[in-house]
Design a protein around this motif. Sequence first.
Motif, PDB file in Angstrom:
ATOM      1  N   SER A 175       0.838  -1.207   0.000  1.00 32.62           N
ATOM      2  CA  SER A 175       0.000   0.000   0.000  1.00 32.62           C
ATOM      3  C   SER A 175       0.871   1.254   0.000  1.00 32.62           C
ATOM      4  N   LEU A 176       2.075   1.152   0.603  1.00 28.17           N
ATOM      5  CA  LEU A 176       3.021   2.268   0.576  1.00 28.17           C
ATOM      6  C   LEU A 176       3.484   2.514  -0.860  1.00 28.17           C
ATOM      7  N   LEU A 177       3.827   1.401  -1.560  1.00 25.57           N
ATOM      8  CA  LEU A 177       4.266   1.519  -2.957  1.00 25.57           C
ATOM      9  C   LEU A 177       3.170   2.134  -3.826  1.00 25.57           C
ATOM     10  N   MET A 178       1.934   1.673  -3.589  1.00 25.80           N
ATOM     11  CA  MET A 178       0.817   2.175  -4.383  1.00 25.80           C
ATOM     12  C   MET A 178       0.609   3.670  -4.182  1.00 25.80           C
ATOM     13  N   SER A 179       0.763   4.103  -2.924  1.00 22.49           N
ATOM     14  CA  SER A 179       0.547   5.539  -2.690  1.00 22.49           C
ATOM     15  C   SER A 179       1.681   6.354  -3.317  1.00 22.49           C
ATOM     16  N   GLU A 180       2.919   5.744  -3.369  1.00 26.93           N
ATOM     17  CA  GLU A 180       4.020   6.447  -4.031  1.00 26.93           C
ATOM     18  C   GLU A 180       3.767   6.566  -5.528  1.00 26.93           C
ATOM     19  N   ILE A 181       3.226   5.477  -6.121  1.00 26.14           N
ATOM     20  CA  ILE A 181       2.910   5.512  -7.555  1.00 26.14           C
ATOM     21  C   ILE A 181       1.818   6.555  -7.798  1.00 26.14           C
ATOM     22  N   ASP A 182       0.787   6.539  -6.955  1.00 31.04           N
ATOM     23  CA  ASP A 182      -0.284   7.525  -7.073  1.00 31.04           C
ATOM     24  C   ASP A 182       0.285   8.941  -7.065  1.00 31.04           C
ATOM     25  N   GLU A 183       1.199   9.167  -6.118  1.00 26.02           N
ATOM     26  CA  GLU A 183       1.784  10.504  -5.996  1.00 26.02           C
ATOM     27  C   GLU A 183       2.562  10.904  -7.232  1.00 26.02           C
ATOM     28  N   SER A 184       3.321   9.932  -7.809  1.00 22.23           N
ATOM     29  CA  SER A 184       4.124  10.289  -8.983  1.00 22.23           C
ATOM     30  C   SER A 184       3.216  10.533 -10.192  1.00 22.23           C
ATOM     31  N   VAL A 185       2.125   9.779 -10.286  1.00 23.37           N
ATOM     32  CA  VAL A 185       1.172  10.005 -11.385  1.00 23.37           C
ATOM     33  C   VAL A 185       0.525  11.377 -11.226  1.00 23.37           C
ATOM     34  N   THR A 186       0.101  11.687 -10.017  1.00 27.42           N
ATOM     35  CA  THR A 186      -0.525  12.994  -9.744  1.00 27.42           C
ATOM     36  C   THR A 186       0.446  14.126 -10.043  1.00 27.42           C
TER      37      THR A 186
END
Length: 109
Positions: A6-17
């Motif tokens: 879930s940490l990785l996913m939120s990092e990916i979300d942040e980079s996409v945003t």
Amino acid sequence: MIRLSSLLMSEIDESVTAELTRLRESIDNIDAAVVHMLAERFKCTQQVGVLKAKHHLPPADPAREARQIARLRQLAESARLDPAFAEKLLNFIIAEVIRHHETIADGAH
Ligand SMILES: O=C(O)C(=O)C[C@]1(C(=O)O)C=C[C@@H](O)C=C1
């Protein structure tokens, strides 16, 4: 394991945003430039409209338009922009200009 993914996913979300925000900032700058360039173009065509009305010249000049379209289509091709789109855009702008010219000529009578 769940916490890590879930940490990785939120990092990916942040980079996409972040990338979306960066791209949208450029889009906003380009849109502003387009608006300013169109405003300058309409200032010129306004003067052309006054000149044409004063000298009883017709609002539209199809021969000039044909040259502009041919030129713009070539520019579009070298810029990898769809020439059909460039032509449609120019025709859309010119139609508005002709409407302005007609209003100026009507007011001059
Ligand atoms: O060049 C002119 O005669 C104009 O009136 C300007 C303009 C244009 O917007 O570029 C508009 C109408 C004409 O049919 C051709 C070109």
